[in-house]
Each structure stands twice: as structure tokens, then as C-alpha cells.
Write a protein that holds these residues in place. Structure first.
Motif, PDB file in Angstrom:
ATOM      1  N   LEU A  92       0.822  -1.216   0.000  1.00  0.00           N
ATOM      2  CA  LEU A  92       0.000   0.000   0.000  1.00  0.00           C
ATOM      3  C   LEU A  92       0.853   1.261   0.000  1.00  0.00           C
ATOM      4  CD1 LEU A  92      -2.828  -1.013   2.497  1.00  0.00           C
ATOM      5  CD2 LEU A  92      -3.000  -0.794   0.005  1.00  0.00           C
ATOM      6  N   LEU A  93       1.911   1.275   0.794  1.00  0.00           N
ATOM      7  CA  LEU A  93       2.775   2.456   0.823  1.00  0.00           C
ATOM      8  C   LEU A  93       3.342   2.746  -0.558  1.00  0.00           C
ATOM      9  CD1 LEU A  93       4.498   1.990   4.267  1.00  0.00           C
ATOM     10  CD2 LEU A  93       3.297   4.049   3.501  1.00  0.00           C
ATOM     11  N   GLY A  94       3.774   1.706  -1.256  1.00  0.00           N
ATOM     12  CA  GLY A  94       4.259   1.901  -2.613  1.00  0.00           C
ATOM     13  C   GLY A  94       3.186   2.463  -3.525  1.00  0.00           C
ATOM     14  N   ARG A  95       1.996   1.910  -3.435  1.00  0.00           N
ATOM     15  CA  ARG A  95       0.892   2.353  -4.292  1.00  0.00           C
ATOM     16  C   ARG A  95       0.506   3.801  -4.013  1.00  0.00           C
ATOM     17  NH1 ARG A  95      -3.844  -1.587  -3.977  1.00  0.00           N
ATOM     18  NH2 ARG A  95      -4.772  -0.274  -2.387  1.00  0.00           N
ATOM     19  N   ALA A 106       7.886   5.002  -3.805  1.00  0.00           N
ATOM     20  CA  ALA A 106       7.184   3.784  -4.231  1.00  0.00           C
ATOM     21  C   ALA A 106       8.192   2.663  -4.476  1.00  0.00           C
ATOM     22  CB  ALA A 106       6.364   4.057  -5.487  1.00  0.00           C
ATOM     23  N   VAL A 107       9.250   2.982  -5.204  1.00  0.00           N
ATOM     24  CA  VAL A 107      10.297   1.992  -5.490  1.00  0.00           C
ATOM     25  C   VAL A 107      10.916   1.498  -4.183  1.00  0.00           C
ATOM     26  CG1 VAL A 107      12.592   1.685  -6.526  1.00  0.00           C
ATOM     27  CG2 VAL A 107      10.765   2.843  -7.807  1.00  0.00           C
ATOM     28  N   TYR A 108      11.147   2.412  -3.250  1.00  0.00           N
ATOM     29  CA  TYR A 108      11.746   2.044  -1.966  1.00  0.00           C
ATOM     30  C   TYR A 108      10.900   0.974  -1.252  1.00  0.00           C
ATOM     31  CZ  TYR A 108      13.074   2.434   2.937  1.00  0.00           C
ATOM     32  OH  TYR A 108      13.440   2.144   4.225  1.00  0.00           O
ATOM     33  N   TRP A 110       8.466  -0.996  -2.454  1.00  0.00           N
ATOM     34  CA  TRP A 110       8.346  -2.249  -3.189  1.00  0.00           C
ATOM     35  C   TRP A 110       9.651  -3.028  -3.178  1.00  0.00           C
ATOM     36  CZ3 TRP A 110       5.242   0.614  -7.452  1.00  0.00           C
ATOM     37  CH2 TRP A 110       3.916   0.739  -7.030  1.00  0.00           C
ATOM     38  N   ASN A 111      10.786  -2.323  -3.119  1.00  0.00           N
ATOM     39  CA  ASN A 111      12.064  -3.023  -2.971  1.00  0.00           C
ATOM     40  C   ASN A 111      12.225  -3.620  -1.583  1.00  0.00           C
ATOM     41  OD1 ASN A 111      13.352  -3.052  -5.511  1.00  0.00           O
ATOM     42  ND2 ASN A 111      13.851  -0.889  -5.306  1.00  0.00           N
ATOM     43  N   LEU A 112      11.705  -2.948  -0.558  1.00  0.00           N
ATOM     44  CA  LEU A 112      11.700  -3.559   0.779  1.00  0.00           C
ATOM     45  C   LEU A 112      10.950  -4.883   0.755  1.00  0.00           C
ATOM     46  CD1 LEU A 112      11.032  -0.581   3.249  1.00  0.00           C
ATOM     47  CD2 LEU A 112      13.159  -1.883   2.972  1.00  0.00           C
ATOM     48  N   LEU A 113       9.820  -4.885   0.058  1.00  0.00           N
ATOM     49  CA  LEU A 113       9.028  -6.103  -0.060  1.00  0.00           C
ATOM     50  C   LEU A 113       9.777  -7.176  -0.843  1.00  0.00           C
ATOM     51  CD1 LEU A 113       6.343  -7.382   0.688  1.00  0.00           C
ATOM     52  CD2 LEU A 113       5.358  -6.354  -1.366  1.00  0.00           C
ATOM     53  N   LEU A 114      10.405  -6.783  -1.939  1.00  0.00           N
ATOM     54  CA  LEU A 114      11.209  -7.741  -2.713  1.00  0.00           C
ATOM     55  C   LEU A 114      12.334  -8.333  -1.866  1.00  0.00           C
ATOM     56  CD1 LEU A 114      11.542  -5.970  -6.176  1.00  0.00           C
ATOM     57  CD2 LEU A 114      10.543  -8.227  -5.746  1.00  0.00           C
ATOM     58  N   ASN A 115      13.031  -7.479  -1.118  1.00  0.00           N
ATOM     59  CA  ASN A 115      14.128  -7.957  -0.270  1.00  0.00           C
ATOM     60  C   ASN A 115      13.620  -8.899   0.814  1.00  0.00           C
ATOM     61  OD1 ASN A 115      15.989  -6.456  -1.724  1.00  0.00           O
ATOM     62  ND2 ASN A 115      15.857  -4.705  -0.360  1.00  0.00           N
ATOM     63  N   TYR A 130       7.304  -7.014  -8.350  1.00  0.00           N
ATOM     64  CA  TYR A 130       7.853  -6.871  -9.702  1.00  0.00           C
ATOM     65  C   TYR A 130       6.776  -6.345 -10.654  1.00  0.00           C
ATOM     66  CZ  TYR A 130      12.305  -9.294  -8.846  1.00  0.00           C
ATOM     67  OH  TYR A 130      13.552  -9.647  -8.416  1.00  0.00           O
ATOM     68  N   HIS A 131       5.582  -6.862 -10.545  1.00  0.00           N
ATOM     69  CA  HIS A 131       4.487  -6.417 -11.403  1.00  0.00           C
ATOM     70  C   HIS A 131       4.145  -4.947 -11.141  1.00  0.00           C
ATOM     71  CE1 HIS A 131       0.885  -6.772 -13.867  1.00  0.00           C
ATOM     72  NE2 HIS A 131       0.250  -6.118 -12.914  1.00  0.00           N
ATOM     73  N   LEU A 132       4.092  -4.562  -9.865  1.00  0.00           N
ATOM     74  CA  LEU A 132       3.791  -3.169  -9.524  1.00  0.00           C
ATOM     75  C   LEU A 132       4.860  -2.223 -10.074  1.00  0.00           C
ATOM     76  CD1 LEU A 132       2.591  -3.787  -5.866  1.00  0.00           C
ATOM     77  CD2 LEU A 132       1.152  -3.114  -7.805  1.00  0.00           C
ATOM     78  N   LEU A 133       6.108  -2.612  -9.945  1.00  0.00           N
ATOM     79  CA  LEU A 133       7.193  -1.798 -10.505  1.00  0.00           C
ATOM     80  C   LEU A 133       7.081  -1.725 -12.029  1.00  0.00           C
ATOM     81  CD1 LEU A 133      10.010  -3.108  -8.187  1.00  0.00           C
ATOM     82  CD2 LEU A 133       9.348  -0.699  -8.411  1.00  0.00           C
ATOM     83  N   ALA A 134       6.775  -2.846 -12.660  1.00  0.00           N
ATOM     84  CA  ALA A 134       6.639  -2.870 -14.119  1.00  0.00           C
ATOM     85  C   ALA A 134       5.523  -1.940 -14.578  1.00  0.00           C
ATOM     86  CB  ALA A 134       6.356  -4.303 -14.587  1.00  0.00           C
ATOM     87  N   GLU A 135       4.389  -1.978 -13.895  1.00  0.00           N
ATOM     88  CA  GLU A 135       3.265  -1.109 -14.262  1.00  0.00           C
ATOM     89  C   GLU A 135       3.620   0.366 -14.075  1.00  0.00           C
ATOM     90  OE1 GLU A 135       0.221  -1.479 -15.608  1.00  0.00           O
ATOM     91  OE2 GLU A 135       0.554  -3.613 -15.914  1.00  0.00           O
ATOM     92  N   MET A 136       4.307   0.666 -12.975  1.00  0.00           N
ATOM     93  CA  MET A 136       4.686   2.052 -12.725  1.00  0.00           C
ATOM     94  C   MET A 136       5.602   2.560 -13.839  1.00  0.00           C
ATOM     95  SD  MET A 136       6.681   3.815  -9.522  1.00  0.00           S
ATOM     96  CE  MET A 136       8.297   3.281 -10.080  1.00  0.00           C
ATOM     97  N   TYR A 137       6.636   1.777 -14.157  1.00  0.00           N
ATOM     98  CA  TYR A 137       7.569   2.213 -15.199  1.00  0.00           C
ATOM     99  C   TYR A 137       6.895   2.253 -16.569  1.00  0.00           C
ATOM    100  CZ  TYR A 137      11.432   2.347 -11.943  1.00  0.00           C
ATOM    101  OH  TYR A 137      12.259   2.674 -10.901  1.00  0.00           O
ATOM    102  N   LYS A 138       5.951   1.361 -16.822  1.00  0.00           N
ATOM    103  CA  LYS A 138       5.198   1.407 -18.079  1.00  0.00           C
ATOM    104  C   LYS A 138       4.439   2.726 -18.170  1.00  0.00           C
ATOM    105  CE  LYS A 138       1.192  -0.477 -18.771  1.00  0.00           C
ATOM    106  NZ  LYS A 138       0.063  -1.377 -18.862  1.00  0.00           N
ATOM    107  N   ASN A 139       3.769   3.100 -17.086  1.00  0.00           N
ATOM    108  CA  ASN A 139       3.001   4.348 -17.073  1.00  0.00           C
ATOM    109  C   ASN A 139       3.895   5.584 -17.179  1.00  0.00           C
ATOM    110  OD1 ASN A 139       0.589   2.959 -16.904  1.00  0.00           O
ATOM    111  ND2 ASN A 139       0.563   2.994 -14.679  1.00  0.00           N
ATOM    112  N   LEU A 140       5.134   5.453 -16.742  1.00  0.00           N
ATOM    113  CA  LEU A 140       6.089   6.558 -16.852  1.00  0.00           C
ATOM    114  C   LEU A 140       6.779   6.588 -18.214  1.00  0.00           C
ATOM    115  CD1 LEU A 140       7.722   6.410 -13.306  1.00  0.00           C
ATOM    116  CD2 LEU A 140       6.126   8.130 -14.172  1.00  0.00           C
ATOM    117  N   GLY A 141       6.510   5.573 -19.036  1.00  0.00           N
ATOM    118  CA  GLY A 141       7.100   5.528 -20.374  1.00  0.00           C
ATOM    119  C   GLY A 141       8.512   4.974 -20.415  1.00  0.00           C
TER     120      GLY A 141
END
Length: 153
Positions: A92-95, A106-108, A110-115, A130-141
Motif C-alpha cells: 500500500l505504501l508503494g501504491r 514507491a520503489v523504496y 516495493w524493494n523492501l518487499l522484494l528484499n 515486480y508487477h507493480l514496478l513494471a506497471e509504474m515504469y510502463k506508465n512513466l514511459g
């Protein structure tokens, strides 16, 4: 158990049951729970209350209040050591930070969660951050980063 002792947990239960159906009722019951739960103890109830209250605020379009509520949940997790709730809170914090265009935050989270998942050997669960990060970067182009995270997810 007295009526007052039941009112806090019951308010939380009722608030959660109305969360997706009637946000006004959910808000009412969450407020009841916040008023009657004793300040000490009941850590799990408070964590869920703050976490669900954050989701309610998100539904209402109040991202700043959603962040405030979820940080209260995180503080209670850290205070109590009830780490079984940390995955949802990091998600949720990332979102919420992503919605506030604080992408580094957000990256911070989600990376805590990945770690955490990596440290615990929970390879399958890594798909979500990984999916949340992918969607974020997709939306950022940023297609190369997005593709890399989609591949990992």
C-alpha cells in the motif's frame, strides 16, 4: 466481555464488511473502533484498523489521508513486532506514494518487499512487487525498465 470491550472489535469487523459496499458505513464503524479500542494492546486490531482505514481513504480519493493511516499501521507493526502485516503495508505504501508521484518512495517500499521475499526464500511472492514496478515504469514511459520487471514477474 462488556459491550464497550466488544464495540472496538465489532466496529472493525463491521467496517471491513462495509468497505466495498458502503463507504459511509465503513467510515462510521472504523471511527467507532478507533474511539473505543484501548490505546495499549490490541496491536493486531489497530494494524488492521489503520490499514483498512487507509484503503477506505483511497476509495474516497484522499491519498494524503490514506498515506497517514497506513503509516500508523506501519508504526504499530514496528512497535509490536507483528510482521505478518508488513507485506500488505509495504504494498500500500508503494501504491499511495506512486499516486502522489513520489516514485522514489514507491520503489523504496516495493524493494523492501522484494528484499523481504528474497530473504525468506519466497520466490513466488516476488511477482507482485515486480508487477507493480513494471506497471509504474510502463506508465512513466520507461519501457526497458518496465519490460525487465514484467519479465521478472
Amino acid at each position: 466481555m462488556s459491550h464497550a470491550e466488544l464495540a472496538g472489535p465489532l466496529g472493525l469487523i463491521l467496517g471491513k464488511s462495509y468497505l466495498y459496499k458502503n463507504q459511509d458505513s465503513a467510515a462510521f464503524y472504523f471511527e467507532v473502533a478507533k474511539k473505543v479500542l484501548p490505546a495499549e494492546g490490541n496491536d493486531s486490531l489497530y494494524i488492521v484498523l489503520y490499514e483498512r482505514s487507509s484503503v477506505l481513504e483511497e476509495f474516497k480519493g484522499n491519498n494524503a489521508e490514506a498515506i497517514t493511516m497506513v503509516y500508523k499501521a506501519l508504526a504499530r507493526i514496528k512497535q509490536s513486532g507483528k510482521l505478518e502485516f508488513i507485506d500488505k503495508v509495504y504494498t500500500l505504501l508503494g501504491r499511495y506514494h506512486m499516486r502522489a508521484t513520489r516514485y522514489d518512495s514507491a520503489v523504496y517500499f516495493w524493494n523492501l518487499l522484494l528484499n523481504k521475499y528474497e530473504d525468506e526464500g519466497q520466490k513466488y511472492d516476488m511477482w507482485l512487487p515486480y508487477h507493480l514496478l513494471a506497471e509504474m515504469y510502463k506508465n512513466l514511459g520507461d519501457w526497458p525498465k518496465s519490460k525487465g520487471y514484467f519479465t521478472k514477474s
